[in-house]
Scaffold this active site. Sequence first.
Site, PDB file in Angstrom:
ATOM      1  N   VAL A  19       0.879  -1.153  -0.049  1.00  0.00           N
ATOM      2  CA  VAL A  19      -0.125   0.045  -0.011  1.00  0.00           C
ATOM      3  C   VAL A  19       0.972   1.257   0.108  1.00  0.00           C
ATOM      4  O   VAL A  19       0.529   2.191  -0.711  1.00  0.00           O
ATOM      5  CB  VAL A  19      -0.949  -0.075   1.197  1.00  0.00           C
ATOM      6  CG1 VAL A  19      -1.970   1.114   1.131  1.00  0.00           C
ATOM      7  CG2 VAL A  19      -1.940  -1.334   1.255  1.00  0.00           C
ATOM      8  N   TYR A 143      -2.794 -11.594  15.198  1.00  0.00           N
ATOM      9  CA  TYR A 143      -2.959 -10.426  14.379  1.00  0.00           C
ATOM     10  C   TYR A 143      -4.108  -9.877  14.435  1.00  0.00           C
ATOM     11  O   TYR A 143      -4.144  -8.668  14.631  1.00  0.00           O
ATOM     12  CB  TYR A 143      -2.755 -10.977  12.866  1.00  0.00           C
ATOM     13  CG  TYR A 143      -2.753  -9.899  11.906  1.00  0.00           C
ATOM     14  CD1 TYR A 143      -1.449  -9.147  11.596  1.00  0.00           C
ATOM     15  CD2 TYR A 143      -3.684  -9.706  11.034  1.00  0.00           C
ATOM     16  CE1 TYR A 143      -1.788  -8.168  10.611  1.00  0.00           C
ATOM     17  CE2 TYR A 143      -3.879  -8.533  10.081  1.00  0.00           C
ATOM     18  CZ  TYR A 143      -2.614  -8.053   9.804  1.00  0.00           C
ATOM     19  OH  TYR A 143      -2.642  -6.992   8.832  1.00  0.00           O
ATOM     20  N   LYS A 147      -4.785  -5.719  15.677  1.00  0.00           N
ATOM     21  CA  LYS A 147      -5.399  -4.770  14.953  1.00  0.00           C
ATOM     22  C   LYS A 147      -6.670  -4.083  15.594  1.00  0.00           C
ATOM     23  O   LYS A 147      -6.910  -2.652  15.204  1.00  0.00           O
ATOM     24  CB  LYS A 147      -5.841  -5.216  13.429  1.00  0.00           C
ATOM     25  CG  LYS A 147      -4.241  -5.517  12.642  1.00  0.00           C
ATOM     26  CD  LYS A 147      -3.913  -4.258  11.910  1.00  0.00           C
ATOM     27  CE  LYS A 147      -2.758  -4.348  11.020  1.00  0.00           C
ATOM     28  NZ  LYS A 147      -2.241  -3.061  10.646  1.00  0.00           N
ATOM     29  N   PRO A 170      -9.345  -2.128   4.845  1.00  0.00           N
ATOM     30  CA  PRO A 170      -9.480  -2.622   3.406  1.00  0.00           C
ATOM     31  C   PRO A 170     -10.082  -3.914   3.067  1.00  0.00           C
ATOM     32  O   PRO A 170      -9.517  -4.509   4.262  1.00  0.00           O
ATOM     33  CB  PRO A 170      -8.191  -2.286   3.018  1.00  0.00           C
ATOM     34  CG  PRO A 170      -7.140  -1.891   3.901  1.00  0.00           C
ATOM     35  CD  PRO A 170      -8.268  -1.839   5.240  1.00  0.00           C
ATOM     36  N   THR A 171     -10.548  -4.451   2.219  1.00  0.00           N
ATOM     37  CA  THR A 171     -10.718  -5.903   2.073  1.00  0.00           C
ATOM     38  C   THR A 171      -9.376  -6.271   1.348  1.00  0.00           C
ATOM     39  O   THR A 171      -8.228  -5.643   1.729  1.00  0.00           O
ATOM     40  CB  THR A 171     -11.901  -6.118   1.098  1.00  0.00           C
ATOM     41  OG1 THR A 171     -11.761  -5.247  -0.053  1.00  0.00           O
ATOM     42  CG2 THR A 171     -13.106  -5.830   1.855  1.00  0.00           C
ATOM     43  N   ASN A 172      -9.473  -7.276   0.608  1.00  0.00           N
ATOM     44  CA  ASN A 172      -8.154  -8.102   0.291  1.00  0.00           C
ATOM     45  C   ASN A 172      -7.648  -6.998  -0.985  1.00  0.00           C
ATOM     46  O   ASN A 172      -7.768  -6.994  -1.966  1.00  0.00           O
ATOM     47  CB  ASN A 172      -8.314  -9.565  -0.398  1.00  0.00           C
ATOM     48  CG  ASN A 172      -8.895 -10.444   0.598  1.00  0.00           C
ATOM     49  OD1 ASN A 172      -9.709 -10.294   1.420  1.00  0.00           O
ATOM     50  ND2 ASN A 172      -8.397 -11.739   0.657  1.00  0.00           N
ATOM     51  N   LYS A 194       2.462 -18.686  -8.677  1.00  0.00           N
ATOM     52  CA  LYS A 194       2.403 -20.067  -9.056  1.00  0.00           C
ATOM     53  C   LYS A 194       2.034 -20.255 -10.533  1.00  0.00           C
ATOM     54  O   LYS A 194       2.516 -21.249 -11.117  1.00  0.00           O
ATOM     55  CB  LYS A 194       1.180 -20.610  -8.336  1.00  0.00           C
ATOM     56  CG  LYS A 194       1.349 -21.155  -6.785  1.00  0.00           C
ATOM     57  CD  LYS A 194       0.159 -21.967  -6.155  1.00  0.00           C
ATOM     58  CE  LYS A 194       0.641 -22.706  -5.156  1.00  0.00           C
ATOM     59  NZ  LYS A 194      -0.455 -23.308  -4.513  1.00  0.00           N
ATOM     60  N   ASP A 277      -9.090 -23.801   3.456  1.00  0.00           N
ATOM     61  CA  ASP A 277      -9.780 -22.779   2.856  1.00  0.00           C
ATOM     62  C   ASP A 277      -9.794 -21.341   3.802  1.00  0.00           C
ATOM     63  O   ASP A 277      -9.819 -20.320   3.109  1.00  0.00           O
ATOM     64  CB  ASP A 277     -11.210 -23.270   2.453  1.00  0.00           C
ATOM     65  CG  ASP A 277     -11.465 -23.770   1.001  1.00  0.00           C
ATOM     66  OD1 ASP A 277     -10.317 -23.796   0.194  1.00  0.00           O
ATOM     67  OD2 ASP A 277     -12.423 -24.517   0.931  1.00  0.00           O
TER      68      ASP A 277
END
Length: 321
Positions: A19, A143, A147, A170-172, A194, A277
């Site tokens: 960022v 974490y 935060k 923020p999201t991802n 990858k 996941d």
Amino acid sequence: MGEPQGSRRILVTGGSGLVGRAIQKVVADGAGLPGEEWVFVSSKDADLTDAAQTQALFQKVQPTHVIHLAAMVGGLFRNIKYNLDFWRKNVHINDNVLHSAFEVGTRKVVSCLSTCIFPDKTTYPIDETMIHNGPPHSSNFGYSYAKRMIDVQNRAYFQQHGCTFTAVIPTNVFGPHDNFNIEDGHVLPGLIHKVHLAKSNGSALTVWGTGKPRRQFIYSLDLARLFIWVLREYNEVEPIILSVGEEDEVSIKEAAEAVVEAMDFCGEVTFDSTKSDGQYKKTASNGKLRAYLPDFRFTPFKQAVKETCAWFTDNYEQARK
């Protein structure tokens, strides 16, 4: 309206990260205003887990404004292993930065939170009022709680001293200068690396997990523009979610397909369902952002993925991986 403009010295911690680099680019490309001096620092300039080094940095720079991005971060699998380290380092960094800002009379601090701070068991979409409604997901609780404490401290600095210390969620985030490490990085940069390797080696692409979890991805350059808006115009202490809309959520499978398309990968793609996941979804509402900025235009996901893949390919040797 935001606060009055005028001469400002803006210190950005974590200035060499994903960022921070995006804010540097957006400022350099014309978003900076006359009278603004931007100072980007990284861990090379000061160890922010150390109170004395943090104080010395703030005494030297004397910022009127701070964008606080510095953090110990990592992907799902690293978080699961080192929850204590993530808690301690981030609590130290955040306390040192906020208190040093207070001590030098900084007028405004904008810190960066993450959607992983929200309760694991919740209703969707998530909004800014829900942060403290229950424990976060157990995979990265160290974490997440560290935060969350930024929000607690911001409210306390306001209550006790009247400070305008706030935070964005923020999201991802993804984009150039991300951490493309396959083990430690986040999902999208990991996929990009990858696919690059599979293409180079002529091998199949194996995506970790089922591909079903859904995420709202935000391009780092869009986030940078929003950070600058928050710094200048947003004066609530309560945090604000910075995200694309709920309708722009994509599955990990769709994200993988976007990377495959952007990199012209023609090999086989498989999903390894023995790998975790993480959370199935963490859909966030950007209603508060849209109330302020109804016309803000996000970069389309596929275009942002294409630009990020191109940056990674062009900067493969220097990229964090």
